[in-house]
Design a protein around this motif. Structure first.
Motif, PDB file in Angstrom:
ATOM      1  N   ALA A  15       0.840  -1.195   0.000  1.00  0.00           N
ATOM      2  CA  ALA A  15       0.000   0.000   0.000  1.00  0.00           C
ATOM      3  C   ALA A  15       0.878   1.250   0.000  1.00  0.00           C
ATOM      4  N   LEU A  16       0.305   2.336  -0.478  1.00  0.00           N
ATOM      5  CA  LEU A  16       1.036   3.602  -0.497  1.00  0.00           C
ATOM      6  C   LEU A  16       1.513   3.999   0.900  1.00  0.00           C
ATOM      7  N   GLU A  17       0.666   3.783   1.913  1.00  0.00           N
ATOM      8  CA  GLU A  17       1.058   4.136   3.283  1.00  0.00           C
ATOM      9  C   GLU A  17       2.300   3.355   3.712  1.00  0.00           C
ATOM     10  N   ASP A  18       2.352   2.062   3.346  1.00  0.00           N
ATOM     11  CA  ASP A  18       3.517   1.241   3.694  1.00  0.00           C
ATOM     12  C   ASP A  18       4.767   1.739   2.973  1.00  0.00           C
ATOM     13  N   ALA A  21       5.986   4.927   4.565  1.00  0.00           N
ATOM     14  CA  ALA A  21       6.667   4.614   5.831  1.00  0.00           C
ATOM     15  C   ALA A  21       8.062   4.046   5.558  1.00  0.00           C
ATOM     16  N   HIS A  22       8.173   3.177   4.563  1.00  0.00           N
ATOM     17  CA  HIS A  22       9.470   2.587   4.211  1.00  0.00           C
ATOM     18  C   HIS A  22      10.469   3.669   3.804  1.00  0.00           C
ATOM     19  N   LEU A  23       9.986   4.669   3.069  1.00  0.00           N
ATOM     20  CA  LEU A  23      10.849   5.749   2.584  1.00  0.00           C
ATOM     21  C   LEU A  23      10.950   6.920   3.568  1.00  0.00           C
ATOM     22  N   ARG A  24      10.202   6.821   4.673  1.00  0.00           N
ATOM     23  CA  ARG A  24      10.151   7.875   5.685  1.00  0.00           C
ATOM     24  C   ARG A  24       9.651   9.194   5.099  1.00  0.00           C
ATOM     25  N   LEU A  25       8.603   9.085   4.279  1.00  0.00           N
ATOM     26  CA  LEU A  25       7.962  10.267   3.701  1.00  0.00           C
ATOM     27  C   LEU A  25       6.750  10.619   4.548  1.00  0.00           C
ATOM     28  N   GLU A 160      14.481   6.666  -5.289  1.00  0.00           N
ATOM     29  CA  GLU A 160      15.678   7.419  -4.925  1.00  0.00           C
ATOM     30  C   GLU A 160      16.573   7.716  -6.127  1.00  0.00           C
ATOM     31  N   HIS A 161      16.512   6.874  -7.155  1.00  0.00           N
ATOM     32  CA  HIS A 161      17.380   7.016  -8.335  1.00  0.00           C
ATOM     33  C   HIS A 161      16.493   7.137  -9.569  1.00  0.00           C
TER      34      HIS A 161
END
Length: 189
Positions: A15-18, A21-25, A160-161
């Motif tokens: 999910a977008l929320e996950d 959270a993974h990217l700390r956004l 990130e890239h």
């Protein structure tokens, strides 16, 4: 033997929320991009492992039954066989009864055994079609966590890239992704 996806997954394994959270956004400004990276990562992982993660519809086209009338399905895991259709010399489709075949889930890829005398495809091309549903289930929670982590890693790497370049990090997949997926690959047919 050719196969094609008939029905795309109704959801994504992450999910977008996950992903945020993974990217700390903390913002939702990047959600459109993140959704694209998640879908692309799922697709890449499905292709490299020959597995369907979220339930999706597939069709396998055959010109004849293979030796022993055992058909290896090209995508794993198989949730159900939806329909098997054979074509006579005039091209008339005939649906086989579920009593005419057996699905063997003990192998990867899964196999279908067509009973002797059932469905004698007579056409020289496109003799049979097998419609099936593949995937771990319809919801993200049905997908094993190692696949979900691989999607987060790959989508995060692409996030990130974003631009093409010559840096090693851009030219390769994220470190650890290969090891995460190495035991999940379904053998080639």
């Amino acid at each position: 033997m050719t196969s094609t996806r008939l029905l795309e997954p109704a959801a994504e394994p992450v999910a977008l929320e996950d992903m945020r959270a993974h990217l700390r956004l903390t913002s939702t400004e990047e959600d459109t991009s993140l959704a694209g990276y998640i879908k692309a990562a799922r697709s890449h992982i499905e292709q490299s492992t020959r597995r369907a993660l979220i339930a999706q519809g597939w069709r396998l086209y055959l010109d004849a039954w293979p030796d022993g009338r055992v058909v290896r399905l090209p995508v794993s895991p198989v949730l159900s066989i939806d329909q098997i259709t054979v074509f006579d010399l005039e091209g008339t489709p005939v649906a086989l009864s579920p009593n005419d075949w057996t699905l063997d889930r003990s192998h990867h890829p899964e196999r279908l055994k067509i009973k002797l005398g059932a469905g004698l495809p007579a056409s020289k091309m496109l003799a049979a079609e097998i419609d099936f549903t593949a995937g771990y289930g319809p919801a993200a929670e049905d997908v094993p966590e190692d696949f979900r982590q691989a999607i987060r890693m790959l989508a995060g790497h692409w996030f990130e890239h974003r631009e093409a370049g010559s840096e090693l990090s851009v030219a390769t997949l994220p470190h650890g992704l290969d090891r995460l997926l190495s035991t999940a690959r379904v053998p080639l047919l």
